[in-house]
Design an enzyme around this catalytic site. Sequence first.
Site, PDB file in Angstrom:
ATOM      1  N   SER A 263       0.784  -1.233   0.000  1.00  9.25           N
ATOM      2  CA  SER A 263       0.000   0.000   0.000  1.00  9.25           C
ATOM      3  C   SER A 263       0.813   1.279   0.000  1.00  9.25           C
ATOM      4  CB  SER A 263      -0.924   0.002   1.216  1.00  9.25           C
ATOM      5  OG  SER A 263      -0.175  -0.059   2.412  1.00  9.25           O
TER       6      SER A 263
ATOM      7  N   LYS B 254     -12.128  -0.083   0.793  1.00  4.54           N
ATOM      8  CA  LYS B 254     -11.376   0.626  -0.249  1.00  4.54           C
ATOM      9  C   LYS B 254     -12.156   0.591  -1.563  1.00  4.54           C
ATOM     10  CE  LYS B 254      -7.114   0.176   2.274  1.00  4.54           C
ATOM     11  NZ  LYS B 254      -7.781  -0.162   3.551  1.00  4.54           N
TER      12      LYS B 254
ATOM     13  N   HIS C  91      -5.636  -3.718  -1.177  1.00  2.00           N
ATOM     14  CA  HIS C  91      -5.496  -2.579  -2.096  1.00  2.00           C
ATOM     15  C   HIS C  91      -5.596  -2.995  -3.561  1.00  2.00           C
ATOM     16  CE1 HIS C  91      -4.439   0.684   0.733  1.00  2.00           C
ATOM     17  NE2 HIS C  91      -4.082  -0.335   1.501  1.00  2.00           N
TER      18      HIS C  91
END
Lengths: 389, 90
Positions: A185, A244, A213
Site C-alpha cells: 500500500s 477501499k 489494495h
Amino acid sequence: MSLFEKFETAKLLKSGLATAGADPTGVVFDTLNSPTEGVVDGRAIILAGTNNYLGLTFNPECIAAGVAALESQGTGTTGSRMANGSYASHGKLEEELADFFQWPHAMVFSTGYAANLGVLTALLGKEDVVLLDSDAHASLYDGCNMSGADIFRFKHNDLQSLERRLTRLKDRANRCLIVIEGMYSVLGDCAPLAEIVALKNRFGAKLLVDEAHSLGVYGEQGRGVAEAQGVLDQVDFIVGTFSKSLGAMGGFCASRHDVLSLFRYVSRPFMFTASPSPAVMATTREALKQLRTRPELRASVWANARQLYGGLKALGLELGPEVGPVVAVRSKDRQTALANWNQLLESGVYVNMMLPPATPGGGSFLRCSISAAHSAGQIQTIIEKFSKL
Amino acid sequence: MKLSTKKVAGELATILAEYLKKGWVDTPASKQAITPETNMVSNLQMDSFQVMEFMLEVEDHYDVAIDLESLSNIQTILDLAGVVIAAHSE
C-alpha cells in the site's frame, strides 16, 4: 517511570507534525461532495489519498441499497453473530464473495483489520511458523503476533530471502504460512506471486495473500493480483477489505479449503465483535455487484493511474517502481515531505503522507491513490500542483 | 562449529557499521563508534523498524533464523551475539 510517561514520545511526534502547518494525522473534511472532491477549512480539495479506487462511495445504487437496509432492518446488529445471530445479508455476502473467487468458502468480518487478526489467530498456533514479508501491513504483523506462532520475516518481495528461510525451516515448512500482500500500500508495488506460489508448492507451505489494495483493480475480473498473475487457484487464503474499492467498511477471507468454515468457531476477533450493520452489508453487496459487472471502472482507474504516473515521472520525481492505483512520490527527507504535503493541501490537493518508521526503507513519501472517479482534468491539476513544489 | 560471543560481537559491530553507512539510519548518534556494549536504540537512535531490517542482514550473514519475538530481548550488540549463537546451535 509512570503509567503515562511512555506517551512523551507521542507528544513529541504530535508537536513535530504540527510545526509544519496542518497535522497530516488530523485532517478534517468539512464536507464531501463526491468521491474525488471535499472541503477542508473552507477550501475545495481534490481527494487524491482516499483509496476509493472504484469511486463507488457516492454511487446512487449503493446509496439506495444502504438506505433501504437502514429503513427495513435498522441501524445496527447490536452484537456478534455468535451471540445474536446473523442477518440474512451476512450470509448472502459470504455466498457472493465465495462465488466471486470461485471458491467454496468466504467469511465476513467487521473490519479489514479484524479479518487479518481473525484469520491469522484462527489458523496459526504455537507450533506453527509464519514467514512474513517485511513490508506487510501492521494488521498482518499484529495477527501473527497474537497467534503465538514463530514469526520470521523475509526481505520485501525478495525470492532468495524467502527461499533461504523456507530451507532453514526443514521439516517445519509444512506447518508454515507465508503471509504477503498482493499490492503493497505504500509504494504500490506488487508481489511476485507466481514465483512465491512455486516456492510454497516446492516446500509444502501455505500462502495467505492480502488483496486489500488490489481487489477490484487487478485481474481481468477484479479479483486481485493473484488473478492477474494467473495463480489464484493455488493461493490458499485471500483476505481483503470492503473499505477501499467497495467504498464501505468490513473485511473478508475467502479460501479453497473447507477449514475456513470452522474459523467462526475459533476466531475470537470474529466471535467477540459486533457484526457489520445491515446498511454496510447492503452497500457492500451492491458495490461488489458493480465491481463484477462494470469492467469500465477498472479501465478508468488504470487510465488515470497511467496519466498520473507519467505526468509525475515527467517532472523528474522519484516514484514507486510500477504504474498502478497507488503512486508514491519520494521526498528527500521528513521535513521536506511535511512541507510539501502542507503546500499541496493549501493549493487544493489532499494526498497521504507516509513517514518512517512505517515506510519501506525508512523513506518519506507523498502517496497518491487513484480513483476511477477522477477526471482527466483533476489528474492534470494534481500533476500541476506537484510541479510547483 | 561453535561460535564465541566475543568473536560474534566483533563481527556484528563491523556488519552494523557497514549497514549504517548505507544511510538508513541517518542521525548524528548513528555515526559514533560501535562496540559490543553499544545499545542500538538508545546509543544509535535506531527505531524498531530499523533494528528489524538490520536483523534480516544478520540472519543471512550467519544463515540462522531469528524469531521476531527475540527482538524484544535485544538491545546491545552483545545481546544480539547471544541470540545469534543460540540460533546457530539449534
